[in-house]
Write an enzyme that holds these catalytic residues in place. Sequence first.
Site, short mmCIF file in Angstrom:
data_model
loop_
_atom_site.label_atom_id
_atom_site.label_comp_id
_atom_site.label_asym_id
_atom_site.label_seq_id
_atom_site.Cartn_x
_atom_site.Cartn_y
_atom_site.Cartn_z
N LYS A 57 59.56 -3.59 16.58
CA LYS A 57 59.24 -3.40 15.16
C LYS A 57 59.14 -1.86 14.88
CE LYS A 57 59.64 -7.21 12.82
NZ LYS A 57 60.56 -7.23 11.47
N SER A 307 62.54 -9.67 22.12
CA SER A 307 62.28 -9.02 21.06
C SER A 307 60.87 -8.64 21.08
CB SER A 307 62.71 -9.58 19.73
OG SER A 307 62.12 -10.91 19.61
#
Length: 406
Positions: A57, A307
């Site tokens: 992110k 992720s």
Amino acid sequence: MASISPLVQPDDIVAARELLRDVISPTPVLYSRVLSEAVGGPVFLKCENLQRTGSFKVRGAYTRIARLSDDERSSGVVAASAGNHAQGVAFAAGLLGASATVVMPERAPIPKVEATRGYGASVVLAGASVEDALEMALDFAARTGSVFIHPFNHPDVVAGQGTVGFEIIEQCPQVKTILVPVGGGGLAAGIAVAVQGLDPSVQVVGVQAEAVAAYQASFAAGQPTAVVGRPSIADGIAVHRPGDIAYGILSELASGFVTVSEAALARGLLLCLERAKQVVEPSGAAAVAALLSHPGEFEPPIVAVLSGGNIDPLLLSKLLRHGLSAAGRFLGFRCRLPDYPGALAGLLRDLADLGANVLEVSHERLAPTLPVDEVEVVLQVETRGPEHCEAVKAKLRADGYTLSFS
């Protein structure tokens, strides 16, 4: 060849990579022998769980905030998130000299709240869900003039996330399939644009939690569509409506989507921890869960994107138990026994003879449904795998024990 989105081009990702050059480091790509054996070809793990702030992110957050004007940055930024985006925004804003406010749900995991504060953001706990937090963050932006930093629905964010795709092609040029966890879709969309610009033959496959499969519903409807969904351990990808930008890109460039169950997510997390020595959160394990659930569906060499790795230790302990159970290495059951001395000792001896390790046992004598001459025992047992688990159950039943599972 599918067209590349007019909103995000490979050159945008090149520019984002230059912005990020001195901010983050490329994350490693690790070969996984156990997954390679499972699918019959090479499998590699792209370890974004090792990125600064613990997830991909930060790539999109920094790219978005860095491209604000000086006046916009001086007004501050605001975001809504349950964790990873919050930390990415807080970290990026701190580096770029912007004040950051992050609205997080009231029940957001404590480690993620404290990490966000630790990066310098002001945290507001409000609402029961990310959707509630989003509404409050938008209201805050309208009242204060702060710039709202969306977690996925902005071209700069998608471009920043797409730098993962460039790294994958450079680190694993032989790749044929990239599996990507998908919530709003910013990461998968960015990777798809990057890959389309470098090697259009590579397939990008999105992985969603079965409980919140918004992309399948949206593709069926022909437009981004909100789904109700069910609770999921993969809160990082439990997004009820795709982003418009990501949907437009993925509807053109994605090779497909698969869904994974809650049990598969737990198994994927366990495999990452036990065999790859990588700490991931449930959403971060979605691509590995897809390989375990659909081992023959993807063309190797495969890169599975891990992720994120920001997980509450208390949740991790629960998920490990679920993962062990889903992998057939943990067996919980109830068993009724005659109420006389030595009955429980006999059951425990039989389990020991079968090679099952008793982790926990509780003894119930006074339940109203029990006959006066019986007791109920609840046991948690460690086994060596699915075959051993079934053998233990079969032998106990053959020896006259009545088992039940809840």
